[in-house]
Write a protein that holds these residues in place. Structure first.
Motif, PDB file in Angstrom:
ATOM      1  N   TYR A 208       0.814  -1.212  -0.027  1.00  0.00           N
ATOM      2  CA  TYR A 208      -0.053   0.005  -0.044  1.00  0.00           C
ATOM      3  C   TYR A 208       0.878   1.278   0.108  1.00  0.00           C
ATOM      4  CZ  TYR A 208      -3.279  -3.459   1.603  1.00  0.00           C
ATOM      5  OH  TYR A 208      -4.192  -4.317   1.984  1.00  0.00           O
ATOM      6  N   LEU A 209       2.008   1.227   0.925  1.00  0.00           N
ATOM      7  CA  LEU A 209       2.659   2.518   0.958  1.00  0.00           C
ATOM      8  C   LEU A 209       3.439   2.670  -0.144  1.00  0.00           C
ATOM      9  CD1 LEU A 209       4.138   2.019   4.438  1.00  0.00           C
ATOM     10  CD2 LEU A 209       2.740   3.798   3.806  1.00  0.00           C
ATOM     11  N   SER A 210       3.987   1.606  -1.023  1.00  0.00           N
ATOM     12  CA  SER A 210       4.736   1.617  -2.278  1.00  0.00           C
ATOM     13  C   SER A 210       3.860   2.338  -3.080  1.00  0.00           C
ATOM     14  CB  SER A 210       5.428   0.132  -2.417  1.00  0.00           C
ATOM     15  OG  SER A 210       6.137  -0.106  -1.373  1.00  0.00           O
TER      16      SER A 210
ATOM     17  N   SER B  92      -2.862   3.165   3.745  1.00  0.00           N
ATOM     18  CA  SER B  92      -2.342   1.969   4.349  1.00  0.00           C
ATOM     19  C   SER B  92      -3.043   1.924   5.560  1.00  0.00           C
ATOM     20  CB  SER B  92      -0.874   2.372   4.778  1.00  0.00           C
ATOM     21  OG  SER B  92      -0.422   1.265   5.857  1.00  0.00           O
ATOM     22  N   PHE B  93      -3.485   2.838   6.370  1.00  0.00           N
ATOM     23  CA  PHE B  93      -4.542   2.517   7.615  1.00  0.00           C
ATOM     24  C   PHE B  93      -5.702   1.951   7.557  1.00  0.00           C
ATOM     25  CE2 PHE B  93      -7.280   4.221  10.913  1.00  0.00           C
ATOM     26  CZ  PHE B  93      -7.015   3.576  11.797  1.00  0.00           C
ATOM     27  N   LEU B  94      -6.450   2.579   6.308  1.00  0.00           N
ATOM     28  CA  LEU B  94      -7.728   2.244   5.886  1.00  0.00           C
ATOM     29  C   LEU B  94      -7.959   0.822   5.133  1.00  0.00           C
ATOM     30  CD1 LEU B  94      -8.978   5.569   4.487  1.00  0.00           C
ATOM     31  CD2 LEU B  94      -9.772   4.644   6.593  1.00  0.00           C
ATOM     32  N   LEU B  95      -6.940   0.589   4.528  1.00  0.00           N
ATOM     33  CA  LEU B  95      -6.829  -0.594   3.817  1.00  0.00           C
ATOM     34  C   LEU B  95      -6.578  -1.683   4.573  1.00  0.00           C
ATOM     35  CD1 LEU B  95      -5.040   0.080   0.393  1.00  0.00           C
ATOM     36  CD2 LEU B  95      -7.487  -0.553   0.844  1.00  0.00           C
ATOM     37  N   GLN B  96      -5.985  -1.501   5.763  1.00  0.00           N
ATOM     38  CA  GLN B  96      -5.816  -2.791   6.483  1.00  0.00           C
ATOM     39  C   GLN B  96      -7.188  -3.191   7.349  1.00  0.00           C
ATOM     40  OE1 GLN B  96      -2.936  -1.895   9.628  1.00  0.00           O
ATOM     41  NE2 GLN B  96      -3.728  -0.260  10.369  1.00  0.00           N
TER      42      GLN B  96
ATOM     43  N   LEU C  83       3.603  11.327   2.072  1.00  0.00           N
ATOM     44  CA  LEU C  83       3.402  10.639   3.530  1.00  0.00           C
ATOM     45  C   LEU C  83       1.898  10.596   3.961  1.00  0.00           C
ATOM     46  CD1 LEU C  83       6.401  12.354   5.306  1.00  0.00           C
ATOM     47  CD2 LEU C  83       6.673  10.351   3.593  1.00  0.00           C
ATOM     48  N   PHE C  84       1.203  11.768   3.691  1.00  0.00           N
ATOM     49  CA  PHE C  84      -0.091  11.682   4.578  1.00  0.00           C
ATOM     50  C   PHE C  84      -0.928  10.646   3.495  1.00  0.00           C
ATOM     51  CE2 PHE C  84      -4.666  13.198   4.050  1.00  0.00           C
ATOM     52  CZ  PHE C  84      -4.633  13.398   5.328  1.00  0.00           C
ATOM     53  N   PHE C  85      -1.008  10.767   2.089  1.00  0.00           N
ATOM     54  CA  PHE C  85      -2.033   9.703   1.675  1.00  0.00           C
ATOM     55  C   PHE C  85      -1.442   8.267   1.769  1.00  0.00           C
ATOM     56  CE2 PHE C  85      -3.433  13.603  -0.428  1.00  0.00           C
ATOM     57  CZ  PHE C  85      -4.770  13.354  -0.319  1.00  0.00           C
ATOM     58  N   SER C  86      -0.219   8.047   1.652  1.00  0.00           N
ATOM     59  CA  SER C  86       0.422   6.776   1.797  1.00  0.00           C
ATOM     60  C   SER C  86      -0.004   6.092   3.233  1.00  0.00           C
ATOM     61  CB  SER C  86       1.863   6.661   1.398  1.00  0.00           C
ATOM     62  OG  SER C  86       2.579   7.296   2.345  1.00  0.00           O
TER      63      SER C  86
END
Length: 241
Positions: A141-143, A222-226, A215-218
């Protein structure tokens, strides 16, 4: 001299093809003990090299690795897996679970929202059961987001750099477990660590405002998708079964 490992003929202390030493000693209890201690305490190679330099100079260490300086560095994906395993081990022995709060018989929210509560609890248990896989997915997700916004490197290079970042953020979270015991998928220390490590890694990739947006969007995605991904999986299971 013939290499015992790859059969290359050579002269010297090391094989030029595979790096095998020319002299090998028989295994003894002392040799195994010394080798193990050296591996665990060596800050110039392997896991503790990562631990040292990702703490002292995360951006420089990660970018040097991507640019080819890799001899002493522990594999980033192995580092992330080991970090997750260490976290799960320490967390287990502190015997803490977010689900205790939901098991409180006086939980009025649970009584009023039994359907949402049950579904939320299923998601929580599912994440906790497969935590190592969901934190590895966080690397993806971050990548994806950093690749789409920053575009300085290819996607695989962002996967490598974010494996270092996720792994080290989890190590930092593990260190703070005795002081702040919150599940990793809610733990602000984890996300603050990820943000700081990402900033030092990517701060020279683009204008500062663009880096902060990345940084903010990644981290948000990431937080939401988990939670969204396991929720979707559980919903599919209810449809199929």
């Amino acid at each position: 001299m013939e290499c015992l490992n790859c059969k290359t003929i050579y002269e010297g202390k090391f094989c030029p093809e595979c790096g095998q030493k020319s002299e090998t000693k028989r295994f003894t209890f002392q040799k195994i003990t010394n080798d193990t201690l050296t591996t665990l305490t060596n800050t110039d190679k392997g896991f503790f090299f990562n631990l040292k330099y990702l703490t002292l100079a995360p951006g420089k260490s990660i970018n040097n690795y991507l640019d080819g300086k890799r001899k002493q560095v522990f594999n980033p994906f192995s580092y992330a897996l080991l970090a997750i395993g260490l976290y799960l081990f320490v967390d287990h022995y502190y015997d803490f679970s977010i689900f205790r709060s939901f098991s409180n018989p006086d939980n009025k929210w649970r009584d009023a929202n039994i359907g949402a509560y049950d579904f939320g609890q299923q998601i929580g248990h599912f994440i906790r059961k497969y935590l190592k896989f969901f934190y590895l997915l966080n690397i993806v997700y971050l990548s994806l987001i950093t690749y789409l916004i920053l575009k300085k490197r290819n996607l695989v290079e962002y996967l490598v750099s974010n494996a270092f970042i996720i792994g080290h953020a989890i190590i930092i979270t593990t260190v703070f477990i005795p002081l702040y015991k919150t599940p990793i998928f809610f733990n602000p220390i984890t996300f603050i660590s990820i943000a700081i490590l990402m900033y030092f890694t990517y701060k020279d990739y683009e204008e500062k405002i663009v880096v902060f947006v990345a940084l903010f969007f990644s981290i948000l995605v990431s937080f939401l998708l988990q939670f969204i991904v396991p929720g979707f999986i559980i919903w599919l299971k209810t449809l199929i079964f």
